[in-house]
Design a protein around this motif. Structure first.
Motif, PDB file in Angstrom:
ATOM      1  N   ALA A 416       0.933  -1.036   0.106  1.00 54.26           N
ATOM      2  CA  ALA A 416      -0.025   0.078   0.018  1.00 54.26           C
ATOM      3  C   ALA A 416       0.779   1.174   0.178  1.00 54.26           C
ATOM      4  CB  ALA A 416      -0.817  -0.296   1.225  1.00 54.26           C
ATOM      5  N   SER A 417       1.075   1.858  -1.167  1.00 52.58           N
ATOM      6  CA  SER A 417       2.050   3.007  -1.306  1.00 52.58           C
ATOM      7  C   SER A 417       1.467   4.102  -0.759  1.00 52.58           C
ATOM      8  CB  SER A 417       2.535   2.857  -2.657  1.00 52.58           C
ATOM      9  OG  SER A 417       1.487   2.929  -3.546  1.00 52.58           O
ATOM     10  N   ASN A 418       0.262   4.299  -0.572  1.00 49.49           N
ATOM     11  CA  ASN A 418      -0.390   5.596  -0.319  1.00 49.49           C
ATOM     12  C   ASN A 418      -0.368   5.989   1.540  1.00 49.49           C
ATOM     13  OD1 ASN A 418      -0.242   6.269  -2.710  1.00 49.49           O
ATOM     14  ND2 ASN A 418      -2.664   6.827  -2.778  1.00 49.49           N
ATOM     15  N   ILE A 419      -0.202   4.684   2.290  1.00 49.60           N
ATOM     16  CA  ILE A 419      -0.271   5.178   3.633  1.00 49.60           C
ATOM     17  C   ILE A 419       0.747   6.000   4.186  1.00 49.60           C
ATOM     18  CG2 ILE A 419      -0.578   3.475   5.719  1.00 49.60           C
ATOM     19  CD1 ILE A 419      -2.836   3.464   3.396  1.00 49.60           C
ATOM     20  N   LEU A 420       2.093   5.829   3.661  1.00 48.38           N
ATOM     21  CA  LEU A 420       2.918   6.612   4.062  1.00 48.38           C
ATOM     22  C   LEU A 420       3.629   7.298   3.141  1.00 48.38           C
ATOM     23  CD1 LEU A 420       5.086   4.204   6.354  1.00 48.38           C
ATOM     24  CD2 LEU A 420       3.569   5.922   7.251  1.00 48.38           C
ATOM     25  N   PRO A 421       4.035   8.641   3.252  1.00 47.76           N
ATOM     26  CA  PRO A 421       4.730   9.395   1.974  1.00 47.76           C
ATOM     27  C   PRO A 421       5.790   8.422   1.300  1.00 47.76           C
ATOM     28  CG  PRO A 421       5.501  10.397   4.257  1.00 47.76           C
ATOM     29  CD  PRO A 421       4.310   9.431   4.526  1.00 47.76           C
ATOM     30  N   ARG A 422       6.338   8.857   0.114  1.00 50.07           N
ATOM     31  CA  ARG A 422       7.207   8.138  -0.534  1.00 50.07           C
ATOM     32  C   ARG A 422       8.548   8.248   0.289  1.00 50.07           C
ATOM     33  NH1 ARG A 422       6.148   4.233  -3.148  1.00 50.07           N
ATOM     34  NH2 ARG A 422       8.046   4.501  -4.359  1.00 50.07           N
ATOM     35  N   LEU A 424       9.105   7.858   2.893  1.00 50.12           N
ATOM     36  CA  LEU A 424       9.134   6.543   4.226  1.00 50.12           C
ATOM     37  C   LEU A 424       9.127   5.324   3.609  1.00 50.12           C
ATOM     38  CD1 LEU A 424       7.065   8.399   7.057  1.00 50.12           C
ATOM     39  CD2 LEU A 424       9.656   7.775   7.001  1.00 50.12           C
ATOM     40  N   ARG A 425       9.472   5.278   2.474  1.00 52.62           N
ATOM     41  CA  ARG A 425       9.332   3.865   1.674  1.00 52.62           C
ATOM     42  C   ARG A 425      10.241   2.774   2.163  1.00 52.62           C
ATOM     43  NH1 ARG A 425      11.498   7.417  -1.541  1.00 52.62           N
ATOM     44  NH2 ARG A 425      13.489   7.256  -2.412  1.00 52.62           N
ATOM     45  N   PHE A 426      11.296   2.890   3.068  1.00 51.18           N
ATOM     46  CA  PHE A 426      12.031   2.128   3.611  1.00 51.18           C
ATOM     47  C   PHE A 426      11.559   1.344   4.886  1.00 51.18           C
ATOM     48  CE2 PHE A 426      13.222   4.585   7.456  1.00 51.18           C
ATOM     49  CZ  PHE A 426      12.867   5.710   6.993  1.00 51.18           C
ATOM     50  N   ILE A 427      10.284   2.024   5.222  1.00 55.06           N
ATOM     51  CA  ILE A 427       9.556   1.341   6.299  1.00 55.06           C
ATOM     52  C   ILE A 427       8.816   0.136   6.122  1.00 55.06           C
ATOM     53  CG2 ILE A 427       7.662   1.635   7.913  1.00 55.06           C
ATOM     54  CD1 ILE A 427      10.177   3.518   8.933  1.00 55.06           C
ATOM     55  N   LYS A 428       8.849  -1.123   6.920  1.00 56.56           N
ATOM     56  CA  LYS A 428       8.201  -2.411   6.551  1.00 56.56           C
ATOM     57  C   LYS A 428       7.129  -2.409   7.502  1.00 56.56           C
ATOM     58  CE  LYS A 428      12.154  -3.984   3.962  1.00 56.56           C
ATOM     59  NZ  LYS A 428      11.756  -3.348   2.669  1.00 56.56           N
ATOM     60  N   GLY A 429       6.076  -2.989   7.175  1.00 53.59           N
ATOM     61  CA  GLY A 429       5.279  -3.380   8.256  1.00 53.59           C
ATOM     62  C   GLY A 429       3.695  -3.305   7.820  1.00 53.59           C
ATOM     63  N   VAL A 430       2.884  -3.390   8.836  1.00 54.28           N
ATOM     64  CA  VAL A 430       1.386  -3.495   8.437  1.00 54.28           C
ATOM     65  C   VAL A 430       0.714  -2.371   9.410  1.00 54.28           C
ATOM     66  CG1 VAL A 430      -0.352  -5.051   9.474  1.00 54.28           C
ATOM     67  CG2 VAL A 430       1.577  -6.044   8.792  1.00 54.28           C
ATOM     68  N   VAL A 431      -0.275  -1.918   8.540  1.00 52.10           N
ATOM     69  CA  VAL A 431      -1.310  -0.729   9.208  1.00 52.10           C
ATOM     70  C   VAL A 431      -2.569  -1.548   9.112  1.00 52.10           C
ATOM     71  CG1 VAL A 431      -2.342   1.586   9.098  1.00 52.10           C
ATOM     72  CG2 VAL A 431       0.265   1.133   8.591  1.00 52.10           C
ATOM     73  N   ASP A 432      -3.154  -1.357  10.231  1.00 48.47           N
ATOM     74  CA  ASP A 432      -4.769  -1.885  10.398  1.00 48.47           C
ATOM     75  C   ASP A 432      -5.612  -0.786  11.117  1.00 48.47           C
ATOM     76  OD1 ASP A 432      -7.051  -3.192  10.987  1.00 48.47           O
ATOM     77  OD2 ASP A 432      -5.873  -5.093  11.439  1.00 48.47           O
ATOM     78  N   SER A 433      -6.441  -0.548  10.362  1.00 46.15           N
ATOM     79  CA  SER A 433      -7.512   0.389  10.979  1.00 46.15           C
ATOM     80  C   SER A 433      -8.981   0.044  10.643  1.00 46.15           C
ATOM     81  CB  SER A 433      -7.249   1.967  10.283  1.00 46.15           C
ATOM     82  OG  SER A 433      -8.193   2.830  10.782  1.00 46.15           O
ATOM     83  N   GLU A 434      -9.756  -0.038  11.859  1.00 48.78           N
ATOM     84  CA  GLU A 434     -11.037  -0.526  11.373  1.00 48.78           C
ATOM     85  C   GLU A 434     -11.761   0.542  10.893  1.00 48.78           C
ATOM     86  OE1 GLU A 434     -13.130   0.283  15.741  1.00 48.78           O
ATOM     87  OE2 GLU A 434     -11.712  -1.532  15.576  1.00 48.78           O
ATOM     88  N   ASP A 435     -11.279   1.803  10.786  1.00 54.40           N
ATOM     89  CA  ASP A 435     -12.291   2.958  10.014  1.00 54.40           C
ATOM     90  C   ASP A 435     -12.084   2.699   8.522  1.00 54.40           C
ATOM     91  OD1 ASP A 435     -12.671   4.201  12.396  1.00 54.40           O
ATOM     92  OD2 ASP A 435     -10.590   5.079  12.761  1.00 54.40           O
ATOM     93  N   ILE A 436     -11.222   1.934   8.248  1.00 53.12           N
ATOM     94  CA  ILE A 436     -11.114   1.789   6.538  1.00 53.12           C
ATOM     95  C   ILE A 436     -11.823   0.544   6.099  1.00 53.12           C
ATOM     96  CG2 ILE A 436      -9.506   1.121   4.643  1.00 53.12           C
ATOM     97  CD1 ILE A 436      -7.553   2.694   6.435  1.00 53.12           C
ATOM     98  N   PRO A 437     -12.887   0.998   5.182  1.00 53.69           N
ATOM     99  CA  PRO A 437     -13.784   0.021   4.707  1.00 53.69           C
ATOM    100  C   PRO A 437     -13.169  -1.178   3.759  1.00 53.69           C
ATOM    101  CG  PRO A 437     -14.292   1.872   3.459  1.00 53.69           C
ATOM    102  CD  PRO A 437     -13.017   2.269   4.531  1.00 53.69           C
ATOM    103  N   LEU A 438     -13.457  -2.488   4.130  1.00 53.47           N
ATOM    104  CA  LEU A 438     -12.872  -3.431   3.282  1.00 53.47           C
ATOM    105  C   LEU A 438     -12.837  -3.345   1.929  1.00 53.47           C
ATOM    106  CD1 LEU A 438     -14.045  -6.874   4.675  1.00 53.47           C
ATOM    107  CD2 LEU A 438     -11.716  -5.945   5.020  1.00 53.47           C
ATOM    108  N   ASN A 439     -13.874  -2.739   1.150  1.00 53.96           N
ATOM    109  CA  ASN A 439     -14.014  -2.390  -0.167  1.00 53.96           C
ATOM    110  C   ASN A 439     -13.366  -1.272  -0.664  1.00 53.96           C
ATOM    111  OD1 ASN A 439     -15.753  -0.981   0.746  1.00 53.96           O
ATOM    112  ND2 ASN A 439     -17.629  -2.050   0.327  1.00 53.96           N
ATOM    113  N   LEU A 450     -10.056  10.106   4.328  1.00 47.70           N
ATOM    114  CA  LEU A 450      -9.422   9.302   5.334  1.00 47.70           C
ATOM    115  C   LEU A 450      -7.830   8.615   5.129  1.00 47.70           C
ATOM    116  CD1 LEU A 450     -10.680   7.534   7.511  1.00 47.70           C
ATOM    117  CD2 LEU A 450     -11.161   5.854   5.876  1.00 47.70           C
ATOM    118  N   ILE A 451      -7.617   8.471   3.871  1.00 47.30           N
ATOM    119  CA  ILE A 451      -6.518   8.003   3.751  1.00 47.30           C
ATOM    120  C   ILE A 451      -5.319   9.040   3.963  1.00 47.30           C
ATOM    121  CG2 ILE A 451      -4.710   6.992   2.093  1.00 47.30           C
ATOM    122  CD1 ILE A 451      -6.507   4.748   3.079  1.00 47.30           C
ATOM    123  N   ARG A 452      -5.661  10.287   3.562  1.00 45.60           N
ATOM    124  CA  ARG A 452      -4.738  11.567   3.768  1.00 45.60           C
ATOM    125  C   ARG A 452      -4.476  11.586   5.339  1.00 45.60           C
ATOM    126  NH1 ARG A 452      -7.032  13.908  -0.513  1.00 45.60           N
ATOM    127  NH2 ARG A 452      -8.644  14.790   0.645  1.00 45.60           N
TER     128      ARG A 452
END
Ligand SMILES: Nc1ncnc2c1ncn2[C@@H]1O[C@H](COP(=O)(O)OP(=O)(O)OP(=O)(O)O)[C@@H](O)[C@H]1O
Length: 750
Positions: A416-422, A424-439, A450-452
């Protein structure tokens, strides 16, 4: 002897010893003897021997079975052992190889009622089936999420029942806890995809409500009901929009649902539809508690009847769902969703294993951040900074990111390239947010508010984290800065919000004129040393400490006694120029400072120069001689200079070049002006040559211009080139070699 597989439903570490309880499918009476465990460690499987002590208690051989189990298995863990083979009991058992609850004997009974979907549902069905999801495979994620929700609801009710909270209408859920499982079976010959859970099931009314009306989420209603009664459901329930189920019609032309509610005395039901406008509902028999969905795949979706394909999709989207998922009788999801755990329960070893798993590398994380917050957004995130130094490939802005976006443990998007600015592309990991719809579609992800917001919060948290690390362990931070600091510079230049740019700038480190070589300082420390009332943070770009310290620009500032940051990388100068200011202080190159202050008159400079610097009286040109000298030099240098003037700020240097915005000029020279003619370059640079009228060279040159004008001309040109070199503005010094040789010849002939 053939090994037989034991299903491990739950494992628990006893007393931090190397004893482990495993709830398996082995009957207590059976002699298990020795077992071979397989665990997932990082992305590789590790095996270890174990001996059955009593009942379901195993002792792992060797020191913790070589697995460092205490760290792998916190008390709450139930997922790490991925398989357990009995090597001695194999002859006793063949049934242990396989575990499935899916049977093929459910059928409808009695009269079937044909019912119409609600009018809006018909319209929406078409949209969901055709265009809501960008990839068909996500129907598996949606159905697994629904099954997981049904299990979570049952788990909740069972827990309430155990503590006596459950009401009688909720049924008998507590008496015999059901094992919470999801089973998927695919049949390539029949082209079917079946998913069955042991969850809460549905009553007739619930089927009509939940499956007959689109955008009606029974899950959301469940949470609201529980919360309405003052209860609290764990954040594990995924569904909230009431559309996921209909994604099954993207791939199936007939969907059958068999369901039996957990409520006692409720009949079982069969629901069936082709997704075109009507559905049939009847009672059913041979249905186990929970829900089973059988999908008859469309011609273009036959791939979803292939085990390998489905296995890949489950691992991709649902690997971290908190209940076991079996595919054709074998467990497929293995990894615990560490990010949902309490940070104190996650050990360094678990982080290491998880990092390797998600990043597909073999190194360790040098830093990790386990971030949990509920405001302004719900976020559960795990971030890792690799131990290895970034390669050129990692530096590229096109590098794929190793960051996955989840919503309640279900993956929405890998890379997911939009979750962090470019930057910070060296960061690896997982972001979980229940505010984000599955679809959430890729398009939405591009520019949703929301993503911003998520990006903003995460970026600020990461900057804060790096600042904390810098305080916590300076040496470790400086190594990180050395390896990854370039990304920070990129962050400053590419971020638009000044506040955030200045926050990133707090991470920068420089040598300084006031500190010993090798010692690094930051902008805050610099500011704390500033004299009261001053507002400039000075810097100088130079290739090395020695050249910085001996630079004529440093000398020109000597009388002011200010601290100067030394920038040894070309890009640092551009970054500070671009940043412009920090904490309401101006970031200023001392070269520009010299240019701005170069306004004195020849007469004033000449008069002062006789007693300048060390106080000793020196031979100096008079005001008249200065004017004469300046005019003459100007004529010699022609188009190369905008102006020649005297200065009183130099002591050991004969002259200096000043231009407007020196750093930008240097950059321009290396880029846009690189192929231009010398004349064009000078036209753009417009250099001013400032001359130290009390320097021996200048005094002698004044005499020389009358005695040997030819030699004086050569010396003037050389002085100019030398000043250009000191300013970093001479792109090719080879051009002056001929003149230097001539000068040396003349010197030797004297
Ligand atoms: N396996 C299941 N067991 C019990 N109930 C189910 C099951 N699958 C679906 N349901 C019920 O049907 C409802 C609608 O499901 P659907 O997937 O369309 O929406 P959702 O899961 O609520 O939300 P989302 O659109 O976010 O997935 C669910 O809220 C749930 O009440």
């Amino acid at each position: 002897m053939a090994a037989s597989m034991l299903n491990v439903f739950r494992s628990q570490f006893i007393n931090s010893t190397n004893k482990l309880t495993l709830v398996t499918n082995v009957k207590r009476s059976k002699t298990v003897g020795r077992c071979l465990f397989t665990y997932l460690k990082g992305s590789s499987k590790v095996s270890s021997n174990a001996t059955l002590l009593a009942g379901n208690i195993f002792k792992l051989s060797g020191k913790h079975g070589g697995l460092r189990l205490p760290s792998l298995l916190p008390a709450s863990s139930n997922l790490f052992p991925i398989s357990c083979y009995s090597t001695e009991a194999a002859t006793n058992s063949t049934e242990d190889d396989y575990h499935s609850i899916i049977k093929d004997n459910e059928k409808g009974k009695g009269q079937s009622n044909k019912m119409e979907f609600q009018a809006e549902t018909r319209k929406l069905l078409d949209i969901v089936a055709r265009s809501l999801y960008s990839e068909k495979e996500v129907f598996i994620r949606e159905l697994v999420s629904n099954a997981s929700d049904a299990l979570e609801k049952l788990r909740y009710l069972q827990m309430q029942n155990e503590s006596g909270i459950v009401s009688s209408e909720s049924g008998d859920v507590g008496k015999k806890p059901t094992s919470l499982e999801i089973h998927i079976a695919v049949d390539d010959s029949k082209k079917t995809f079946t998913i069955q859970d042991t969850g809460i099931g549905m009553t007739k009314d619930e089927i009509i409500e939940n499956l007959g009306i689109i955008a009606k989420s029974g899950s959301k209603a469940f949470i609201q009901e529980v919360e309405g009664k003052g209860g609290h459901v764990d954040k594990n329930i995924i569904g909230q929009f009431g559309v996921g189920f209909y994604s099954s019609f993207m791939v199936a032309d007939k969907v059958e649902v068999f369901t039996k509610s957990y409520k006692p005395n409720e009949p079982a039901y069969k629901w069936q539809s082709d997704g075109l406008g009507t559905y049939e509902l009847s009672e059913a028999e041979n249905v186990q508690q929970g829900t089973k969905i059988v999908m008859h795949l469309k011609g273009d979706a036959y791939d979803f009847a292939k085990e390998d394909v489905v296995k890949g999709i489950i691992k991709k989207y649902s690997n971290f769902v908190g209940v076991p998922i079996f595919l054709n009788g074998h467990k497929v999801n293995v990894i615990q969703a560490l990010w949902t755990m309490e940070p104190r329960d996650v050990t360094a070893q678990m982080h290491e294993d998880f990092y390797r798993f998600i990043s597909n590398t073999f190194d360790q994380p040098r830093f990790y951040l386990h971030y949990k917050t509920d405001a302004p957004l719900n976020i559960r995130a795990l971030f890792y900074v690799p131990e290895y130094k970034p390669t050129l490939f990692d530096m590229s802005r096109d590098t794929e990111v190793s960051l996955s976006l989840y919503s309640r443990k279900v993956m929405i998007m890998s890379k997911a390239s939009n979750i962090l600015p470019r930057w910070l592309r060296f960061i690896k990991g997982v972001v979980d947010s229940e505010d984000i719809p599955l679809n959430l579609s890729r398009e939405l992800l591009q520019d949703s508010a929301l993503i911003r917001k998520l990006r903003w919060v995460l970026t600020n948290r990461l900057i804060k984290f790096f600042l904390e690390q810098a305080k916590k362990d300076k040496t470790k931070y400086l190594q990180f800065y050395k390896d990854y600091g370039l990304f920070f510079r990129e962050g400053i230049v590419t971020t638009t919000e000044q506040d955030q740019r200045e926050e990133i700038a707090r991470l920068l480190r420089f040598e300084s004129s006031k500190l010993a070589p090798g010692e690094l300082t930051n902008l805050d420390e610099y500011a704390s040393r500033m004299k009261a009332g001053t507002r400039n943070i000075y810097y100088l770009s130079a290739p090395s400490r020695h050249l910085a310290e001996t630079s004529p620009y440093m000398e020109s500032l000597a009388q002011k006694d200010v601290e100067v940051l030394f920038l040894y990388e070309n890009y640092d100068e551009l970054v500070l120029m671009n940043l412009g200011q920090y904490d309401k202080k101006h970031l200023k190159s001392i070269e520009n400072d010299a240019a701005e202050e170069a306004t004195g008159t020849a007469a004033a400079d000449a008069a002062d120069a006789t007693t300048a610097a060390d106080g000793k009286v020196k031979e100096s040109l008079s005001a008249e001689q200065c004017d004469d000298m300046i005019g003459w030099m100007q004529a010699v240098l022609g188009h190369r200079v905008n102006k020649v003037k005297t200065t009183k700020r130099l002591v050991t240097h004969p002259c200096i070049i000043t231009v407007n915005e020196m750093g930008a000029a240097r950059h321009f020279l290396r880029t846009a002006l690189a192929d231009r003619s010398e004349e064009e370059k000078f036209k753009v640079l417009q250099p001013t040559l400032e001359v130290n009228s009390s320097h021996q060279l200048i005094v002698s040159l004044h005499k020389l211009k009358s005695n040997d004008p030819d030699l004086a001309r050569m010396v003037t040109e050389q002085l100019f080139d030398n000043a250009m070199i000191a300013a970093g503005l001479l792109d090719d010094p080879r051009k002056m070699l001929g003149r230097l040789n001539d000068l040396m010849t003349r010197a030797l002939n004297k």
